[in-house]
Structure formats: C-alpha cells, structure tokens
Design a protein around this motif. Structure first.
Motif, PDB file in Angstrom:
ATOM      1  N   GLY A 252       6.870  86.261 -57.972  1.00 50.16           N
ATOM      2  CA  GLY A 252       5.937  87.068 -58.752  1.00 50.16           C
ATOM      3  C   GLY A 252       6.588  87.802 -59.905  1.00 50.16           C
ATOM      4  N   VAL A 253       7.918  87.842 -59.951  1.00 48.64           N
ATOM      5  CA  VAL A 253       8.651  88.488 -61.044  1.00 48.64           C
ATOM      6  C   VAL A 253       8.625  87.560 -62.249  1.00 48.64           C
ATOM      7  CG1 VAL A 253      10.899  89.408 -61.761  1.00 48.64           C
ATOM      8  CG2 VAL A 253      10.109  89.733 -59.395  1.00 48.64           C
ATOM      9  N   ASP A 254       8.244  88.085 -63.409  1.00 45.30           N
ATOM     10  CA  ASP A 254       8.022  87.255 -64.604  1.00 45.30           C
ATOM     11  C   ASP A 254       9.126  86.240 -64.872  1.00 45.30           C
ATOM     12  OD1 ASP A 254       5.622  88.499 -65.042  1.00 45.30           O
ATOM     13  OD2 ASP A 254       6.326  89.738 -66.708  1.00 45.30           O
ATOM     14  N   ILE A 255      10.371  86.683 -64.930  1.00 46.66           N
ATOM     15  CA  ILE A 255      11.471  85.789 -65.305  1.00 46.66           C
ATOM     16  C   ILE A 255      11.638  84.664 -64.282  1.00 46.66           C
ATOM     17  CG2 ILE A 255      13.274  87.186 -64.209  1.00 46.66           C
ATOM     18  CD1 ILE A 255      15.105  86.502 -66.543  1.00 46.66           C
ATOM     19  N   ILE A 256      11.415  84.943 -63.019  1.00 47.42           N
ATOM     20  CA  ILE A 256      11.519  83.925 -61.971  1.00 47.42           C
ATOM     21  C   ILE A 256      10.303  82.994 -62.025  1.00 47.42           C
ATOM     22  CG2 ILE A 256      11.746  83.504 -59.494  1.00 47.42           C
ATOM     23  CD1 ILE A 256      14.174  84.953 -60.836  1.00 47.42           C
ATOM     24  N   ARG A 257       9.115  83.551 -62.181  1.00 48.91           N
ATOM     25  CA  ARG A 257       7.896  82.746 -62.278  1.00 48.91           C
ATOM     26  C   ARG A 257       7.990  81.774 -63.456  1.00 48.91           C
ATOM     27  NH1 ARG A 257       4.508  86.329 -63.552  1.00 48.91           N
ATOM     28  NH2 ARG A 257       4.214  85.662 -65.678  1.00 48.91           N
ATOM     29  N   GLU A 258       8.498  82.252 -64.603  1.00 47.95           N
ATOM     30  CA  GLU A 258       8.649  81.382 -65.770  1.00 47.95           C
ATOM     31  C   GLU A 258       9.618  80.241 -65.488  1.00 47.95           C
ATOM     32  OE1 GLU A 258       9.751  84.208 -68.759  1.00 47.95           O
ATOM     33  OE2 GLU A 258       7.695  84.941 -68.976  1.00 47.95           O
ATOM     34  N   ASN A 259      10.687  80.520 -64.739  1.00 48.53           N
ATOM     35  CA  ASN A 259      11.617  79.453 -64.352  1.00 48.53           C
ATOM     36  C   ASN A 259      10.909  78.410 -63.494  1.00 48.53           C
ATOM     37  OD1 ASN A 259      13.915  80.301 -65.668  1.00 48.53           O
ATOM     38  ND2 ASN A 259      14.736  81.400 -63.927  1.00 48.53           N
ATOM     39  N   LEU A 260      10.144  78.876 -62.520  1.00 52.44           N
ATOM     40  CA  LEU A 260       9.427  77.952 -61.639  1.00 52.44           C
ATOM     41  C   LEU A 260       8.429  77.102 -62.425  1.00 52.44           C
ATOM     42  CD1 LEU A 260       8.803  80.353 -58.637  1.00 52.44           C
ATOM     43  CD2 LEU A 260      10.354  78.384 -58.695  1.00 52.44           C
TER      44      LEU A 260
END
Length: 131
Positions: free
Chosen positions: A33-41
């Motif tokens: 749910g953290v933006d930087i991680i979600r964008e990676n996914l």
C-alpha cells in the motif's frame, strides 16, 4: 531496534519483525500500500515477465529512533537502485532519501549519517543525513 530484527523479502512487499531473544516472528507487514512499493509492483506486472522471473526491489531494513528505513530499488522513472524509504512505527511513509551513486545492498543510520555498503566497489560509503 527494540530487541527486534527486521527482515525484508526481496521479491515481495513483505517486512517481518522477529524477537531477537526468542527468534519468534512477532509480525508480518505488507508494504504494497506504500506508494513507492505499489508503483514497483505495478511496473513489474506491466512487463509481462515469465512466472519464474525474480524482481528484486527490497534490499535491507534498519530501525533507528522509532523510524524504520527500507533500502529499495525503483523503476517508475528508470531503474534506480539507491532509495531509502522512511516509515514511522505504524509503517506510514515519512519520506524518501535518494542516495548518490552506486548499488547498495546494506546500510545503517545514526543521527548524522547514512552508511551504505557498495559491493561493486567493496566499500562502505558515508552520506550526511539531511533531515
């Protein structure tokens, strides 16, 4: 931090917290749910890679003064391999540091500096932590 060990799963958005005295798993956190991680996914999913492809994006975690720092790579604006995601105790994002230079596999922090291990140069690099 606080007699706990934090572990990251390199290819999954999972962070685990263990008790150092008992070696027991205390908690498991999903960082998707953290933006930087979600964008990676989202980027990884958009690439239609083979099912056995491994995409490393979480490298290390370090707890210091009620903050959790997570070393990660990102792809949103081209591949960057030197980001530190800073989270509070509830794992809410507080900010992102971009470390200059190379590819870092491990790190630690104190009040004034970030120390990052660069395996390519076999060196620990020291950066002033501007907060």
């Amino acid at each position: 931090g606080n007699n706990c060990f934090y572990a990251v799963c390199p290819s999954y958005p999972i962070l685990e917290k263990y008790d150092l005295k008992t070696n027991e798993l205390i908690a498991s956190y999903d960082l998707s749910g953290v933006d930087i991680i979600r964008e990676n996914l989202e980027y990884i999913e958009s690439q239609n890679q083979a099912p056995n492809t491994v995409s490393l994006y979480l490298k290390d975690a370090y707890f210091y003064k009620e903050k959790l720092y997570v070393l990660c790579t990102t792809w949103k604006n081209g591949f960057e391999k030197n980001k530190l995601l800073v989270l509070d105790e509830e794992l809410s994002p507080l900010g992102i540091y971009k470390l200059p230079g190379g590819f870092y596999n491990s790190f630690c922090v104190d009040d004034k500096f970030i120390y990052a291990m660069n395996y390519g140069r076999c060196a620990v690099e020291m950066f002033e932590a501007k907060r």
